[in-house]
Design an enzyme around this catalytic site. Structure first.
Site, short mmCIF file in Angstrom:
data_model
loop_
_atom_site.label_atom_id
_atom_site.label_comp_id
_atom_site.label_asym_id
_atom_site.label_seq_id
_atom_site.Cartn_x
_atom_site.Cartn_y
_atom_site.Cartn_z
N LYS A 1 -4.76 -9.80 -7.22
CA LYS A 1 -5.98 -9.91 -6.41
C LYS A 1 -7.05 -8.93 -6.88
O LYS A 1 -6.71 -7.80 -7.24
CB LYS A 1 -5.57 -9.60 -4.96
CG LYS A 1 -6.59 -9.86 -3.92
CD LYS A 1 -6.06 -9.42 -2.55
CE LYS A 1 -6.08 -7.92 -2.41
NZ LYS A 1 -5.80 -7.39 -1.08
N LYS B 1 -10.31 -3.03 -4.64
CA LYS B 1 -10.99 -1.76 -4.91
C LYS B 1 -10.03 -0.72 -5.47
O LYS B 1 -10.44 0.26 -6.06
CB LYS B 1 -11.67 -1.17 -3.67
CG LYS B 1 -11.49 -1.91 -2.39
CD LYS B 1 -12.43 -1.47 -1.29
CE LYS B 1 -12.40 -2.48 -0.17
NZ LYS B 1 -13.44 -2.48 0.76
N LYS C 1 0.82 -1.22 0.00
CA LYS C 1 0.00 0.00 0.00
C LYS C 1 0.85 1.26 0.00
O LYS C 1 0.51 2.25 -0.63
CB LYS C 1 -0.95 0.01 1.21
CG LYS C 1 -2.11 -0.94 1.02
CD LYS C 1 -3.22 -0.66 2.02
CE LYS C 1 -4.43 -1.55 1.72
NZ LYS C 1 -5.37 -1.63 2.83
P1 TYM Z 1 -11.01 -5.43 3.58
O1 TYM Z 1 -12.02 -4.40 3.92
O2 TYM Z 1 -9.92 -5.09 2.62
O3 TYM Z 1 -11.73 -6.72 3.01
C1 TYM Z 1 -12.84 -7.30 3.69
C2 TYM Z 1 -12.75 -8.81 3.59
O4 TYM Z 1 -12.73 -9.18 2.20
C3 TYM Z 1 -11.62 -10.05 1.96
N1 TYM Z 1 -11.14 -9.83 0.59
C4 TYM Z 1 -11.01 -10.79 -0.33
N2 TYM Z 1 -11.26 -12.12 -0.27
C5 TYM Z 1 -11.03 -12.84 -1.41
N3 TYM Z 1 -10.57 -12.28 -2.57
C6 TYM Z 1 -10.31 -10.98 -2.66
N4 TYM Z 1 -9.88 -10.46 -3.80
C7 TYM Z 1 -10.52 -10.16 -1.51
N5 TYM Z 1 -10.37 -8.82 -1.26
C8 TYM Z 1 -10.74 -8.65 0.03
C9 TYM Z 1 -10.59 -9.66 2.99
O5 TYM Z 1 -9.67 -10.70 3.22
C10 TYM Z 1 -11.45 -9.37 4.20
O6 TYM Z 1 -11.75 -10.56 4.90
N6 TYM Z 1 -8.02 -5.48 7.57
C11 TYM Z 1 -9.29 -5.95 7.05
C12 TYM Z 1 -10.48 -5.49 7.84
C13 TYM Z 1 -10.42 -5.76 9.30
C14 TYM Z 1 -10.61 -7.01 9.95
C15 TYM Z 1 -10.50 -6.73 11.34
C16 TYM Z 1 -10.85 -8.30 9.49
C17 TYM Z 1 -10.20 -4.84 10.28
N7 TYM Z 1 -10.26 -5.40 11.49
C18 TYM Z 1 -10.62 -7.76 12.28
C19 TYM Z 1 -10.97 -9.32 10.45
C20 TYM Z 1 -10.85 -9.04 11.82
C21 TYM Z 1 -9.44 -5.40 5.64
O7 TYM Z 1 -8.86 -4.44 5.26
O8 TYM Z 1 -10.38 -6.05 4.90
#
Ligand code: TYM
Length: 340
Positions: A201, A204, A118
């Site tokens: 991957k 967004k 990032k």
């Molecule tokens: P975030 O908001 O980027 O994504 C949310 C969830 O979607 C999954 N994900 C994917 N899974 C499969 N293929 C993809 N291309 C893909 N893109 C995103 C992510 O793995 C995630 O599960 N840091 C986390 C949010 C978070 C969190 C937490 C998660 C904050 N605190 C505590 C679990 C527990 C994040 O940025 O996800």
């Protein structure tokens, strides 16, 4: 239900309210939250404090938060069974995060690949929050003593860091305050790839809108994006092993299988030796069947902001009951309690 150390089995996961939700978020995470709520006490959090680690327009942030809450409900998370809330409305997340900042080591954070991706070449100019982000994530999990964390594959390293923090905290204070959280990363769609490049991957932040299917895409747009999706040079192979060198076929078949709740091998059998056009036309149908009811329900829910507000308020109030107890225990064990 409790596990062997008398910790309540509890699920927590979070989704960032940035840039809208795509198929990767749905298949890799949100879809998997739904059956878990039947088995475990579950908390699903709209992680707005994570979102602001990069600049967010305040008015847009509010509407994106509603969109994530609506997506949770439209995907089948039942607010009567699970808690749905905004992270910022439970201040204990940030309070514990500070304490964990003092437990986690710089070297651990320096290894986080998502920060490197990032920040890129801009390392000196990104927010401190972006660097410390995985500690806040550990806090999201630990403030509820969560035992199970369903996520996509890209969060695996952050979960490992959380486990290191739990071990060090319990060891530093010589008390098993926190359980070791188990990641739940389902095989099928743990990493949904870009429709423009099967080696990247789905995300967004990709500049091409054609790289991802959004939960708000209309049926026509879904059809257009699948039509334009990149294919491999050769047709779909006859042997499943040959998918290894075919990232686009692997991705499209994995998406198909995940939407249909099938093993990849079953979907593969249906399309082996066929042209991509056959797979693409069925995939379009399956995606429309999966996404259109969610999109329609999300639209109804986001129009009813009073209802969403009620769910989020009640979710954060109930979450605070658990979080404040855990924080008190942490204050007591660390010498931060009000008692002198
Ligand atoms: P975030 O908001 O980027 O994504 C949310 C969830 O979607 C999954 N994900 C994917 N899974 C499969 N293929 C993809 N291309 C893909 N893109 C995103 C992510 O793995 C995630 O599960 N840091 C986390 C949010 C978070 C969190 C937490 C998660 C904050 N605190 C505590 C679990 C527990 C994040 O940025 O996800």
């Amino acid at each position: 239900m409790s596990n062997k150390n008398n910790f309540v089995n509890r699920v927590l996961s979070g989704v960032q309210p940035t840039g809208g939700l795509h198929l990767g978020n749905y298949l890799g995470a949100i879809k998997n939250f739904v059956p878990l709520q039947e088995k475990y006490e579950s908390l699903f959090c709209v992680v707005d404090l994570h979102a602001i680690t990069v600049w967010q327009e305040p008015a847009e942030l509010i509407s994106k938060k509603c969109e994530v809450a609506a997506a949770f409900i439209a995907s089948g998370i039942d607010p009567k069974k699970s808690l749905i809330f905004n992270q910022s409305q439970v201040p204990e997340h940030s309070q514990l995060a500070w304490i964990l900042n003092c437990v986690a080591r710089m070297g651990w954070l320096n290894r986080m690949t998502q920060f490197k991706d990032k920040a890129g070449k801009n390392k000196e100019n990104v927010s401190v929050g972006l660097f410390a982000y995985p500690i806040l994530m550990a806090s999201d999990i630990m403030i509820y003593k969560a035992t199970h964390v369903p996520v996509g594959d890209d969060q695996k390293q952050h979960l490992e860091l959380c486990r290191d923090i739990v071990l060090k905290f319990n060891n530093d204070f010589q008390k098993e305050i926190f359980p070791l959280p188990e990641p739940i990363i389902l095989k099928g769609a743990a990493r949904v790839m870009s429709l423009r490049d099967g080696l990247k991957k789905m995300s967004k932040s990709d500049v091409s809108e054609y790289s991802r299917i959004m939960l708000t895409d209309t049926n026509d747009i879904i059809a257009k994006k699948i039509k334009k999706a990149k294919t491999d040079a050769m047709p779909i192979p006859n042997k499943i092993k040959e998918l290894d060198g075919m990232p686009e076929a692997s991705n499209l078949l994995s998406i198909y299988a995940a939407c249909e709740d099938q093993e990849l091998s079953i979907a593969f059998k249906k399309y082996q030796g066929k042209n991509f056009s056959d797979l693409k036309s069925d995939l379009t149908e399956v995606l429309i069947k999966t996404i259109s009811p969610i999109r329609e329900e999300m639209s109804k829910l986001t129009d009813d902001s009073n209802y969403l507000q009620e769910i989020l308020d009640s979710g954060s109030q109930r979450a605070r009951i658990i979080a404040s107890e855990v924080l008190k225990e942490v204050y007591d064990v660390t010498g931060l309690s009000s008692k002198v």
